[in-house]
Design a protein around this motif. Structure first.
Motif, PDB file in Angstrom:
ATOM      1  N   ILE A 121       0.882  -0.882   0.035  1.00  0.00           N
ATOM      2  CA  ILE A 121       0.141  -0.023   0.033  1.00  0.00           C
ATOM      3  C   ILE A 121       0.776   1.117   0.006  1.00  0.00           C
ATOM      4  O   ILE A 121       1.956   1.464   1.039  1.00  0.00           O
ATOM      5  N   TYR A 122       0.707   2.272  -0.942  1.00  0.00           N
ATOM      6  CA  TYR A 122       1.641   3.175  -1.104  1.00  0.00           C
ATOM      7  C   TYR A 122       0.568   4.667  -0.941  1.00  0.00           C
ATOM      8  O   TYR A 122      -0.493   4.527  -1.421  1.00  0.00           O
ATOM      9  N   PRO A 123       1.130   5.762  -0.453  1.00  0.00           N
ATOM     10  CA  PRO A 123       0.688   6.926  -0.620  1.00  0.00           C
ATOM     11  C   PRO A 123       0.842   7.599  -1.986  1.00  0.00           C
ATOM     12  O   PRO A 123       1.832   7.416  -2.640  1.00  0.00           O
ATOM     13  N   GLN A 124       0.066   8.316  -2.678  1.00  0.00           N
ATOM     14  CA  GLN A 124      -0.156   9.078  -3.779  1.00  0.00           C
ATOM     15  C   GLN A 124      -0.797  10.455  -3.620  1.00  0.00           C
ATOM     16  O   GLN A 124      -1.963  10.427  -4.242  1.00  0.00           O
ATOM     17  N   ILE A 125      -0.002  11.208  -3.085  1.00  0.00           N
ATOM     18  CA  ILE A 125      -0.575  12.529  -2.711  1.00  0.00           C
ATOM     19  C   ILE A 125       0.306  13.577  -3.374  1.00  0.00           C
ATOM     20  O   ILE A 125       1.516  13.673  -3.303  1.00  0.00           O
ATOM     21  N   LYS A 126      -0.517  14.496  -3.968  1.00  0.00           N
ATOM     22  CA  LYS A 126       0.314  15.861  -4.547  1.00  0.00           C
ATOM     23  C   LYS A 126      -0.466  17.101  -4.405  1.00  0.00           C
ATOM     24  O   LYS A 126      -1.796  16.894  -4.354  1.00  0.00           O
ATOM     25  N   ALA A 127       0.230  18.006  -4.333  1.00  0.00           N
ATOM     26  CA  ALA A 127      -0.425  19.234  -4.202  1.00  0.00           C
ATOM     27  C   ALA A 127       0.460  20.301  -4.669  1.00  0.00           C
ATOM     28  O   ALA A 127       1.802  20.230  -4.736  1.00  0.00           O
ATOM     29  N   SER A 128      -0.266  21.403  -5.065  1.00  0.00           N
ATOM     30  CA  SER A 128       0.401  22.711  -5.737  1.00  0.00           C
ATOM     31  C   SER A 128      -0.310  23.897  -5.309  1.00  0.00           C
ATOM     32  O   SER A 128      -1.492  23.778  -5.362  1.00  0.00           O
ATOM     33  N   TYR A 129       0.421  25.148  -5.192  1.00  0.00           N
ATOM     34  CA  TYR A 129      -0.249  26.248  -4.893  1.00  0.00           C
ATOM     35  C   TYR A 129       0.373  27.548  -5.457  1.00  0.00           C
ATOM     36  O   TYR A 129       1.809  27.518  -5.361  1.00  0.00           O
ATOM     37  N   LYS A 130      -0.261  28.499  -6.213  1.00  0.00           N
ATOM     38  CA  LYS A 130       0.490  29.423  -6.778  1.00  0.00           C
ATOM     39  C   LYS A 130       0.467  30.628  -5.752  1.00  0.00           C
ATOM     40  O   LYS A 130      -0.425  31.265  -5.552  1.00  0.00           O
ATOM     41  N   LEU A 131       1.603  30.940  -5.494  1.00  0.00           N
ATOM     42  CA  LEU A 131       2.175  31.910  -4.677  1.00  0.00           C
ATOM     43  C   LEU A 131       1.859  33.379  -5.303  1.00  0.00           C
ATOM     44  O   LEU A 131       1.512  34.302  -4.765  1.00  0.00           O
ATOM     45  N   VAL A 132       2.374  33.330  -6.386  1.00  0.00           N
ATOM     46  CA  VAL A 132       2.442  34.708  -7.234  1.00  0.00           C
ATOM     47  C   VAL A 132       2.148  34.250  -8.720  1.00  0.00           C
ATOM     48  O   VAL A 132       2.976  34.065  -9.675  1.00  0.00           O
ATOM     49  N   ALA A 133       0.883  33.938  -8.786  1.00  0.00           N
ATOM     50  CA  ALA A 133       0.625  33.552 -10.252  1.00  0.00           C
ATOM     51  C   ALA A 133       1.241  32.585 -10.900  1.00  0.00           C
ATOM     52  O   ALA A 133       1.599  31.363 -10.037  1.00  0.00           O
ATOM     53  N   ASP A 134       1.537  32.742 -11.926  1.00  0.00           N
ATOM     54  CA  ASP A 134       2.570  31.484 -12.415  1.00  0.00           C
ATOM     55  C   ASP A 134       4.103  31.904 -12.440  1.00  0.00           C
ATOM     56  O   ASP A 134       4.996  31.101 -12.704  1.00  0.00           O
ATOM     57  N   LEU A 135       4.162  32.886 -11.605  1.00  0.00           N
ATOM     58  CA  LEU A 135       5.613  33.226 -11.152  1.00  0.00           C
ATOM     59  C   LEU A 135       6.272  32.413 -10.169  1.00  0.00           C
ATOM     60  O   LEU A 135       7.724  32.264 -10.275  1.00  0.00           O
ATOM     61  N   MET A 136       5.612  32.029  -9.347  1.00  0.00           N
ATOM     62  CA  MET A 136       6.049  31.417  -8.182  1.00  0.00           C
ATOM     63  C   MET A 136       5.135  30.333  -7.662  1.00  0.00           C
ATOM     64  O   MET A 136       4.005  30.611  -7.289  1.00  0.00           O
ATOM     65  N   VAL A 137       5.418  28.864  -7.886  1.00  0.00           N
ATOM     66  CA  VAL A 137       4.518  27.898  -7.671  1.00  0.00           C
ATOM     67  C   VAL A 137       5.062  26.942  -6.761  1.00  0.00           C
ATOM     68  O   VAL A 137       6.040  26.160  -7.111  1.00  0.00           O
ATOM     69  N   ALA A 138       4.440  26.786  -5.364  1.00  0.00           N
ATOM     70  CA  ALA A 138       5.001  25.661  -4.548  1.00  0.00           C
ATOM     71  C   ALA A 138       4.207  24.415  -4.730  1.00  0.00           C
ATOM     72  O   ALA A 138       3.218  24.348  -5.140  1.00  0.00           O
ATOM     73  N   TYR A 139       5.014  23.325  -4.593  1.00  0.00           N
ATOM     74  CA  TYR A 139       4.480  21.984  -4.665  1.00  0.00           C
ATOM     75  C   TYR A 139       4.856  21.107  -3.684  1.00  0.00           C
ATOM     76  O   TYR A 139       6.197  21.202  -3.337  1.00  0.00           O
ATOM     77  N   ALA A 140       4.283  20.076  -3.585  1.00  0.00           N
ATOM     78  CA  ALA A 140       4.741  19.067  -2.742  1.00  0.00           C
ATOM     79  C   ALA A 140       4.052  17.707  -2.823  1.00  0.00           C
ATOM     80  O   ALA A 140       2.897  17.582  -3.682  1.00  0.00           O
ATOM     81  N   GLY A 141       4.592  16.406  -2.254  1.00  0.00           N
ATOM     82  CA  GLY A 141       3.722  15.548  -2.568  1.00  0.00           C
ATOM     83  C   GLY A 141       4.527  14.146  -1.869  1.00  0.00           C
ATOM     84  O   GLY A 141       5.552  14.391  -1.186  1.00  0.00           O
ATOM     85  N   ALA A 142       3.690  13.036  -1.663  1.00  0.00           N
ATOM     86  CA  ALA A 142       4.472  11.977  -0.999  1.00  0.00           C
ATOM     87  C   ALA A 142       3.842  10.902  -2.017  1.00  0.00           C
ATOM     88  O   ALA A 142       2.560  10.449  -1.975  1.00  0.00           O
ATOM     89  N   GLU A 143       4.672  10.035  -2.803  1.00  0.00           N
ATOM     90  CA  GLU A 143       4.274   9.185  -3.949  1.00  0.00           C
ATOM     91  C   GLU A 143       5.082   8.005  -3.706  1.00  0.00           C
ATOM     92  O   GLU A 143       6.201   7.807  -3.476  1.00  0.00           O
ATOM     93  N   GLY A 144       4.422   6.787  -3.839  1.00  0.00           N
ATOM     94  CA  GLY A 144       5.241   5.637  -4.057  1.00  0.00           C
ATOM     95  C   GLY A 144       4.530   4.488  -4.882  1.00  0.00           C
ATOM     96  O   GLY A 144       3.418   4.880  -5.409  1.00  0.00           O
ATOM     97  N   THR A 145       5.262   3.657  -5.346  1.00  0.00           N
ATOM     98  CA  THR A 145       4.700   2.592  -6.372  1.00  0.00           C
ATOM     99  C   THR A 145       5.475   1.362  -6.445  1.00  0.00           C
ATOM    100  O   THR A 145       6.694   1.212  -5.714  1.00  0.00           O
ATOM    101  N   LEU A 146       5.049   0.183  -7.162  1.00  0.00           N
ATOM    102  CA  LEU A 146       5.861  -1.020  -7.288  1.00  0.00           C
ATOM    103  C   LEU A 146       6.251  -0.959  -8.709  1.00  0.00           C
ATOM    104  O   LEU A 146       5.592  -0.935  -9.688  1.00  0.00           O
ATOM    105  N   LYS A 147       7.748  -1.050  -8.774  1.00  0.00           N
ATOM    106  CA  LYS A 147       8.283  -0.888 -10.297  1.00  0.00           C
ATOM    107  C   LYS A 147       8.772  -2.365 -10.487  1.00  0.00           C
ATOM    108  O   LYS A 147       9.359  -3.059  -9.711  1.00  0.00           O
TER     109      LYS A 147
END
Length: 582
Positions: free
Chosen positions: A323-349
């Protein structure tokens, strides 16, 4: 009394008449009013201009409220404008599109590079295409005493159908590759031993696959492929995967479901130390649901991956649930000039013999093949634009993997046995897979710039820090840096350069134990970092014909990408590309 009353009434009536007259005639004359205010000069701050200026006057002057009245009067006009005529605009000649091309290049080391690509529209919705490619070199690396030539030849065929509601395509291809295990510690062997080594290996790939996608349907797309891979030592592998996906939009929310069914199975004629055969099979079945919340400034995806793996190595079975987490998020701090993003992703390769060969063609045909579990990859980053034509991306990551596959040099097998029974990859000149847990901290940075329509630049770099139960993270670099520059000098001439740097890596060698020659001692060796500079220049003779020159490894370093495997020195290639239509 009556007379007095009449007089008063006449005076009042006259006053009313005067007031009415005043209302109708608002031209009451003009009068000049001079407002006099003493002017007191002050000395401004000469060292710094304040963002919010301070008013130093003792009293603010209240502005008079001004009302404007506009009186419009119709004006008769006999002017009749002449009909306008649009000015002519010089149009640039539209560049002609060619659907097909042929390329041929010849270089030192006996290098030949040839490609032919053709495509044809059967009608408004159907098309077919084919790509034939070949790359080969006769070798000639300095101080290498075994054959070091290589070649790759492949043919890919495709058929596609584009409809209004859906599109689908199917592919069929074949590829043949030839390599040699030429990487050896040559002073350890005399000429008679080298003459008896059969160092050649061949790989063959046959595949058939397809893709189907829809529009405006909850069923998004499905991709499937079957691949048959085999080599010159009776090793063979089969792989089949299918990956359907579904999307459902509910207001600003999207529900996504991905399904994975991935099977790989194969066998090797023998293992590295004995003649016992090896076999393996791994079947991964997974489902990956997620919910996407899309806002004006923020986007969040919550999901998970549920995988069940059924593995078998020889006669040993091993089934696991992941079982893996698959979480992603992004937020525009200053329109397209500054976008913060984060995540926690896992998978079976899924790992495969074919994938290992694509990464390192000098592996021995005696590998263990098992999936890698990426437990999680936790990352945070910042991306955006510094200017309209300059973009950036910064990212930090912490990743944990179980059963990570490392490439490590094989032992020189059979020193105390009959050399005639030794295979061409058993002289310390091949690589095997070693599996272990790995934790990686990495920092990545990238900058891209399109200074104009004719100049494009990019640079990126990644730093890695590894933690594993092995002595070292075998053959993984601690730093990687790359840069590229492309320039359209004129309408006819263009040029480009590509530079990359790879840091030190660690590998191992085995030496005979001085006390008991039946055993070996492991010694860690460092592969030095290398810096590679490549460049190209081209000339558009006309809209169909383009000549080019390519220069690789300009510094001429015979660096080792793998242990005992030096690369070719300075390389150049001259060639041309011809575009055409049927």
């Amino acid at each position: 009394m009556k007379t007095t009353y009449k007089i008063a009434l006449l005076i009042a009536f006259a006053g009313i008449q005067q007031a009415v007259a005043q209302k109708k005639d608002e031209n009451i004359g003009t009068e000049v009013v001079n407002v006099v205010k003493p002017y007191t000069p002050t000395i401004s701050d000469a060292f710094k201009v304040k963002e919010t200026p301070v008013i130093e006057e003792e009293q603010d002057t209240k502005k008079e409220e001004i009302k404007y009245n506009i009186f419009s009067y119709p004006v008769a006009s006999t002017f009749s404008p002449a009909k306008g005529k649009a000015a002519t605009v010089d149009k640039e000649a539209r560049e002609k599109y060619f659907a097909n091309y042929a390329t041929l290049g010849l270089g030192n080391y006996g290098t030949v590079n040839a490609e032919v690509f053709v495509t044809h529209n059967l009608d408004d919705t159907q098309y077919v295409g084919a790509l034939l490619k070949h790359l080969s070199s006769q070798g000639g690396i300095k101080d290498v005493k075994l054959d070091d030539f290589y070649s790759t030849t492949g043919l890919d065929l495709t058929y596609g159908n584009r409809q209004k509601e859906y599109t689908w395509s199917t592919d069929l291809g074949y590829q043949r590759q030839a390599y040699n295990w030429y990487g050896m510690d040559y002073p350890s062997f005399d000429e008679s031993v080298l003459a008896g080594i059969d160092e050649k290996q061949t790989y063959n790939t046959l595949y058939v696959g397809g893709k189907f996608s829809t529009r405006d349907s909850f069923f998004h797309e499905v991709e499937a492929q079957y691949k048959r891979f085999w080599d010159g030592f009776d090793s063979a592998e089969n792989r089949f995967f299918i990956t359907p996906s579904f999307d459902v939009d509910i207001s600003d929310t999207k529900v996504k479901v991905g399904v994975v069914a991935d099977y790989v199975g194969g066998d090797f004629n023998r293992n590295y130390f004995t003649t016992d055969a090896l076999s393996y099979s791994n079947f991964n079945l997974g489902i990956q649901p997620s919910i996407v919340f899309q806002g004006k400034e923020a986007s969040v995806q919550f999901g998970a991956g549920l995988f069940y793996s059924m593995g078998k190595q020889n006669n040993n079975s091993d089934n696991k649930l992941y079982i893996y987490p698959q979480i992603k998020a992004s937020y525009k701090l200053v329109a397209d000039l500054m976008v913060a993003y984060a995540g926690a992703e896992g998978t079976l390769k899924q790992n495969s013999y074919a994938d290992f060969v694509s990464q390192n063609p000098f592996v021995s045909p005696t590998l263990g093949v098992t999936p890698t579990s990426q437990q999680y990859d936790i990352y945070v980053g910042l991306k955006g634009k510094l200017a309209s034509a300059v973009s950036y991306n910064l990212r930090g990551s912490y990743m944990a993997e179980d059963d990570k596959a490392f490439f490590a040099a094989n032992n020189m097998e059979g020193i105390a046995t009959d050399a005639t029974e030794r295979q061409g990859y058993q002289y310390g000149n091949s690589f095997g897979t070693v599996y272990d847990n790995l934790k990686t901290i990495s920092f990545f940075g990238e900058l891209k710039a399109d200074f104009s329509n004719t100049v494009r630049f990019g640079i990126n770099g990644t730093y890695f820090n590894y933690s594993t139960d092995q002595s070292e993270a075998w053959n993984l670099p601690s730093i990687k840096v790359g840069a590229n520059l492309d320039v359209d000098i004129t309408e006819k001439w263009f040029a480009g350069t590509n530079i990359f740097f790879t840091g030190d890596r660690k590998d191992r060698i085995f030496t005979v134990n001085p006390v008991d020659q039946a055993f070996y001692d492991q010694q860690i060796v460092t592969l030095k970092s290398y810096f590679d500079v490549n460049a190209n220049v081209g000339y558009h003779y006309n809209e169909r014909l383009t000549a080019f020159a390519k220069f690789n490894n300009i510094t001429g370093q015979n660096y080792q990408k793998w242990l005992y495997y030096p690369v070719q020195g300075f390389q150049f290639m001259l060639g041309a590309t011809y575009k055409f239509n049927f």
